[in-house]
Enzyme design. Structure first.
Site, PDB file in Angstrom:
ATOM      1  N   SER A 209       0.823  -1.200   0.000  1.00 35.32           N
ATOM      2  CA  SER A 209       0.000   0.000   0.000  1.00 35.32           C
ATOM      3  C   SER A 209       0.864   1.259   0.000  1.00 35.32           C
ATOM      4  O   SER A 209       1.704   1.398  -0.882  1.00 35.32           O
ATOM      5  CB  SER A 209      -0.934  -0.065   1.205  1.00 35.32           C
TER       6      SER A 209
ATOM      7  N   HIS B 100      -7.696  -5.588   0.186  1.00 33.50           N
ATOM      8  CA  HIS B 100      -6.451  -4.850   0.362  1.00 33.50           C
ATOM      9  C   HIS B 100      -5.732  -5.374   1.607  1.00 33.50           C
ATOM     10  O   HIS B 100      -6.184  -5.131   2.725  1.00 33.50           O
ATOM     11  CB  HIS B 100      -6.847  -3.381   0.532  1.00 33.50           C
TER      12      HIS B 100
END
Ligand code: GCU
Length: 426
Positions: free
Chosen positions: A262, A403
């Site tokens: 990320s 995610h």
């Protein structure tokens, strides 16, 4: 602030990100593939003066430095070269870690400019019985103690500064599923991790506790357009981890990989672009400002990511809010800066915020730089199906789920590392 959404939700979503600024128009997010406008990417193999780049020498001597300069001055900021003294203090060493198969070590890194000193805690696991281990380097988000249930793992000073007291997100072992230590060690690799807050606390108002505050000019009241911010600092810190690792005879300094998830996937790419000691660069779910093409209008936008506070990108990047097509580069050119070293991009199906297709295309369009070296990029502009990793010199996978960093991701990273480090893997 997280904002994840499947394509099934409304095609255009207005986000209210408390920590962002910018107009409502700038915060419009598209999740409809049919509404992605056509775009033209800046040429990878053409110099600023319009000369075609056809040889490795032209790439290395002219085009690569040009691109590095553009990313420094318009996006991630300039990394200062002023010397900062670093010393290492080994706090613990356990030769029987992970059930006896690894040696764990905790090292305090002390950074000083002569008047001010900051500290960071590095946690290292080395596989026992491997003379010189290839290594993964990667930041954790919630403290070294969050990566394992081992109660001997220490809290860092900046963790104590930023944590929310009593919040489960900050408890020991809370992110252990993101760190497949057993698999990594079983496959003969070592790993070094540090809390990213130790290098630059990712909370507004904490810059005095970041390594940026050690450099000349800090606090002068004015920031240059290319002044480095959090991502630049995190990238710098990754290189300092390598500086430590190369002092350890049990580390194979020719086989060091960096993995970032990320925002740390963005920072890992920037670290890999600048520091060629990273022989494999892995970006997991890095999205906007990472592997995803900025010009592809899908998921998070440049205006959103560059408005997050504390700033991750340099002030000059703000000029491109809503004007991605005016950027003098796009993210395929960042990925190309890894060539001829191996680069791997990982996406997650439910992480549409990060634009998995844009991440794939960023990696795909880096291919021509690899071709200059006779190396293999991704085969086509169409991304592979879920769970069909591609492991060329540029690698890619998309997995089911959200995610995150999962065991599936780590097993793929290990396969990719085996492939590229195999020749000397013992
Ligand atoms: C937010 C941000 C992303 C970033 C992510 C993260 O969602 O918008 O750009 O990648 O946080 O780092 O978790």
């Amino acid at each position: 602030m997280k904002a994840f959404c499947k394509p099934l939700c409304a095609a255009m979503v207005l986000l209210s990100l408390a920590s962002t600024r910018g107009s409502a128009q700038q915060r419009e997010v598209n999740y409809d593939e049919s509404k992605v406008p056509a775009y033209t990417l800046p040429a990878l193999l053409q110099t600023e003066s319009g000369q075609p780049v056809t040889t490795v020498a032209q790439w290395e001597q002219q085009r690569r430095p040009e691109l590095l300069g553009l990313f420094s001055s318009h996006m991630y900021g300039r990394t200062p070269t002023d010397p900062i003294a670093v010393s290492y203090e080994v706090l613990t060493e356990n030769p029987r870690a992970l059930g006896g198969k690894a040696t764990s070590r905790q090292v305090k890194l002390l950074f000083s400019n002569g008047t001010k000193t900051l500290e960071a805690l590095l946690l290292v696991y080395l596989p026992n019985g491997v003379k010189k281990a290839p290594m993964f380097v990667g930041y954790n988000f919630k403290g070294n103690h969050s990566t394992t249930l081992d109660t001997t793992i220490l809290y860092s000073r900046n963790f104590m500064l930023v944590r929310e007291q009593g919040h489960p997100d900050w408890e020991r072992g809370c992110q252990a599923t993101r760190w497949s230590y057993d698999d990594i060690i079983d496959r003969g690799y070592g790993i070094a991790t540090m809390c990213y807050h130790d290098i630059f606390p990712d909370q507004p108002g904490r810059k005095d506790h970041s390594i940026v505050s050690l450099f000349p000019g800090y606090g002068a009241g004015h920031e240059a357009p290319d002044a480095w911010q959090a991502i630049g600092a995190w990238a710098w810190g990754s290189s300092r981890i390598v500086d430590y690792l190369v002092t350890d005879p049990r580390v194979d300094t020719a086989r060091i990989a960096i993995m970032g998830h990320s925002r740390q996937g963005k920072a890992a790419l920037w670290a890999g672009a600048q520091d060629t000691r990273f022989k494999i660069v892995i970006s997991n779910d890095s999205g906007e400002g990472g592997a995803a093409l900025s010009r592809r209008k899908y998921g998070e936008t440049l205006a959103i990511v560059s408005s997050i506070q504390p700033a991750w990108f340099c002030p000059a990047f703000d000029a491109y809010h809503g004007r991605e097509e005016d950027l003098p580069f796009d993210q395929h050119q960042l990925l190309a800066l890894m060539a001829p070293r191996a680069v791997y991009v990982a996406s997650a199906e439910d992480d549409q915020w990060a634009d998995p297709k844009g991440e794939y295309l960023g990696a795909y369009h880096a291919g021509p730089a690899y071709a200059l070296y006779g190396l293999r990029g991704l085969p086509s502009a169409t991304p592979p199906a879920i769970h069909q990793p591609i492991m060329h010199d540029i690698g890619y996978h998309i997995r089911a789920g959200k995610h995150d960093v999962t065991r599936y991701d780590w097993l793929a990273f290990l396969d990719f590392a085996d492939k590229h480090f195999k020749a000397t893997h013992k």
